[in-house]
Design a protein around this motif. Sequence first.
Motif, PDB file in Angstrom:
ATOM      1  N   MET A   1       0.835  -1.186   0.000  1.00  0.00           N
ATOM      2  CA  MET A   1       0.000   0.000   0.000  1.00  0.00           C
ATOM      3  C   MET A   1       0.876   1.244   0.000  1.00  0.00           C
ATOM      4  O   MET A   1       1.907   1.272   0.642  1.00  0.00           O
ATOM      5  CB  MET A   1      -0.882   0.002   1.246  1.00  0.00           C
ATOM      6  N   GLN A   2       0.435   2.253  -0.723  1.00  0.00           N
ATOM      7  CA  GLN A   2       1.103   3.551  -0.707  1.00  0.00           C
ATOM      8  C   GLN A   2       0.086   4.621  -0.343  1.00  0.00           C
ATOM      9  O   GLN A   2      -1.084   4.528  -0.721  1.00  0.00           O
ATOM     10  CB  GLN A   2       1.666   3.902  -2.076  1.00  0.00           C
ATOM     11  N   ILE A   3       0.541   5.617   0.378  1.00  0.00           N
ATOM     12  CA  ILE A   3      -0.279   6.796   0.658  1.00  0.00           C
ATOM     13  C   ILE A   3       0.484   7.982   0.101  1.00  0.00           C
ATOM     14  O   ILE A   3       1.638   8.211   0.469  1.00  0.00           O
ATOM     15  CB  ILE A   3      -0.535   6.956   2.163  1.00  0.00           C
ATOM     16  N   ASN A   4      -0.142   8.698  -0.831  1.00  0.00           N
ATOM     17  CA  ASN A   4       0.510   9.824  -1.493  1.00  0.00           C
ATOM     18  C   ASN A   4      -0.281  11.101  -1.282  1.00  0.00           C
ATOM     19  O   ASN A   4      -1.506  11.089  -1.412  1.00  0.00           O
ATOM     20  CB  ASN A   4       0.609   9.569  -3.003  1.00  0.00           C
ATOM     21  N   PRO A   5       0.401  12.206  -1.008  1.00  0.00           N
ATOM     22  CA  PRO A   5      -0.326  13.477  -0.940  1.00  0.00           C
ATOM     23  C   PRO A   5      -0.843  13.861  -2.323  1.00  0.00           C
ATOM     24  O   PRO A   5      -0.172  13.627  -3.337  1.00  0.00           O
ATOM     25  CB  PRO A   5       0.721  14.475  -0.445  1.00  0.00           C
ATOM     26  N   TYR A   6      -2.049  14.424  -2.368  1.00  0.00           N
ATOM     27  CA  TYR A   6      -2.634  14.911  -3.614  1.00  0.00           C
ATOM     28  C   TYR A   6      -2.971  16.375  -3.398  1.00  0.00           C
ATOM     29  O   TYR A   6      -3.852  16.701  -2.611  1.00  0.00           O
ATOM     30  CB  TYR A   6      -3.891  14.117  -3.984  1.00  0.00           C
ATOM     31  N   LEU A   7      -2.231  17.244  -4.074  1.00  0.00           N
ATOM     32  CA  LEU A   7      -2.375  18.681  -3.886  1.00  0.00           C
ATOM     33  C   LEU A   7      -3.353  19.260  -4.903  1.00  0.00           C
ATOM     34  O   LEU A   7      -3.365  18.843  -6.063  1.00  0.00           O
ATOM     35  CB  LEU A   7      -1.013  19.364  -4.030  1.00  0.00           C
ATOM     36  N   SER A   8      -4.128  20.212  -4.460  1.00  0.00           N
ATOM     37  CA  SER A   8      -5.097  20.875  -5.326  1.00  0.00           C
ATOM     38  C   SER A   8      -4.678  22.331  -5.508  1.00  0.00           C
ATOM     39  O   SER A   8      -4.366  23.021  -4.532  1.00  0.00           O
ATOM     40  CB  SER A   8      -6.484  20.798  -4.678  1.00  0.00           C
ATOM     41  N   PHE A   9      -4.677  22.775  -6.761  1.00  0.00           N
ATOM     42  CA  PHE A   9      -4.265  24.137  -7.077  1.00  0.00           C
ATOM     43  C   PHE A   9      -5.381  24.872  -7.803  1.00  0.00           C
ATOM     44  O   PHE A   9      -6.328  24.267  -8.307  1.00  0.00           O
ATOM     45  CB  PHE A   9      -2.989  24.125  -7.927  1.00  0.00           C
ATOM     46  N   ASN A  10      -5.232  26.182  -7.857  1.00  0.00           N
ATOM     47  CA  ASN A  10      -6.241  27.052  -8.459  1.00  0.00           C
ATOM     48  C   ASN A  10      -5.700  27.649  -9.760  1.00  0.00           C
ATOM     49  O   ASN A  10      -5.633  28.860  -9.918  1.00  0.00           O
ATOM     50  CB  ASN A  10      -6.640  28.152  -7.472  1.00  0.00           C
ATOM     51  N   GLY A  11      -5.268  26.773 -10.677  1.00  0.00           N
ATOM     52  CA  GLY A  11      -4.793  27.226 -11.977  1.00  0.00           C
ATOM     53  C   GLY A  11      -3.292  27.317 -12.114  1.00  0.00           C
ATOM     54  O   GLY A  11      -2.790  27.630 -13.184  1.00  0.00           O
ATOM     55  N   ASP A  12      -2.554  27.053 -11.047  1.00  0.00           N
ATOM     56  CA  ASP A  12      -1.092  27.183 -11.104  1.00  0.00           C
ATOM     57  C   ASP A  12      -0.376  25.890 -10.711  1.00  0.00           C
ATOM     58  O   ASP A  12       0.753  25.902 -10.234  1.00  0.00           O
ATOM     59  CB  ASP A  12      -0.611  28.352 -10.255  1.00  0.00           C
ATOM     60  N   CYS A  13      -1.023  24.773 -10.976  1.00  0.00           N
ATOM     61  CA  CYS A  13      -0.454  23.464 -10.647  1.00  0.00           C
ATOM     62  C   CYS A  13       0.890  23.238 -11.339  1.00  0.00           C
ATOM     63  O   CYS A  13       1.860  22.833 -10.695  1.00  0.00           O
ATOM     64  CB  CYS A  13      -1.441  22.362 -11.028  1.00  0.00           C
ATOM     65  N   ALA A  14       0.946  23.484 -12.645  1.00  0.00           N
ATOM     66  CA  ALA A  14       2.188  23.227 -13.390  1.00  0.00           C
ATOM     67  C   ALA A  14       3.336  24.056 -12.824  1.00  0.00           C
ATOM     68  O   ALA A  14       4.444  23.539 -12.624  1.00  0.00           O
ATOM     69  CB  ALA A  14       1.990  23.514 -14.872  1.00  0.00           C
ATOM     70  N   GLU A  15       3.080  25.324 -12.544  1.00  0.00           N
ATOM     71  CA  GLU A  15       4.125  26.203 -11.992  1.00  0.00           C
ATOM     72  C   GLU A  15       4.622  25.675 -10.649  1.00  0.00           C
ATOM     73  O   GLU A  15       5.832  25.580 -10.410  1.00  0.00           O
ATOM     74  CB  GLU A  15       3.562  27.616 -11.829  1.00  0.00           C
TER      75      GLU A  15
END
Length: 137
Positions: A1-15
């Motif tokens: 099993m792996q637990i990974n953080p999943y981050l949410s961005f407001n249009g600047d995810c790639a940056e």
Amino acid sequence: MQINPYLSFNGDCAEAMEFYRDLFGGEIIALQKYKDAPGTEDIPGKNDDHIMHMQLKVGDRIIMASDAPSEFYEKASGIKIQTSFDSLAEAKRVFNALADGGTVVMKFEPTFWAAGFGMVVDRWGTPWMMNCDEDKG
């Protein structure tokens, strides 16, 4: 099993993820934009050029992220990405880079449990904790 953080961005995810890649020495291993995915035409508030899913590999860990459609975006609350370092200098370097344009919550300094510890919210709103138990150089 792996637990990974999943981050949410407001249009600047790639940056943000490219910054994290450079900061941590990682590698982008997955990148999908909304415009490249079938069935996203009817998602309200989405932008075709925003990131639907992205993965950054740092060592043997994965950080996942995306740009939330505008009406679904929520700032991170009640969580922090915890990082551990063997080198006090490296922990300070990362802390200072994340603090640039962000907000220092607790300055990086020695504590009773660590050679150095600090908390920061970076310029994209991601909360981080830096920890160096013992400076191994």
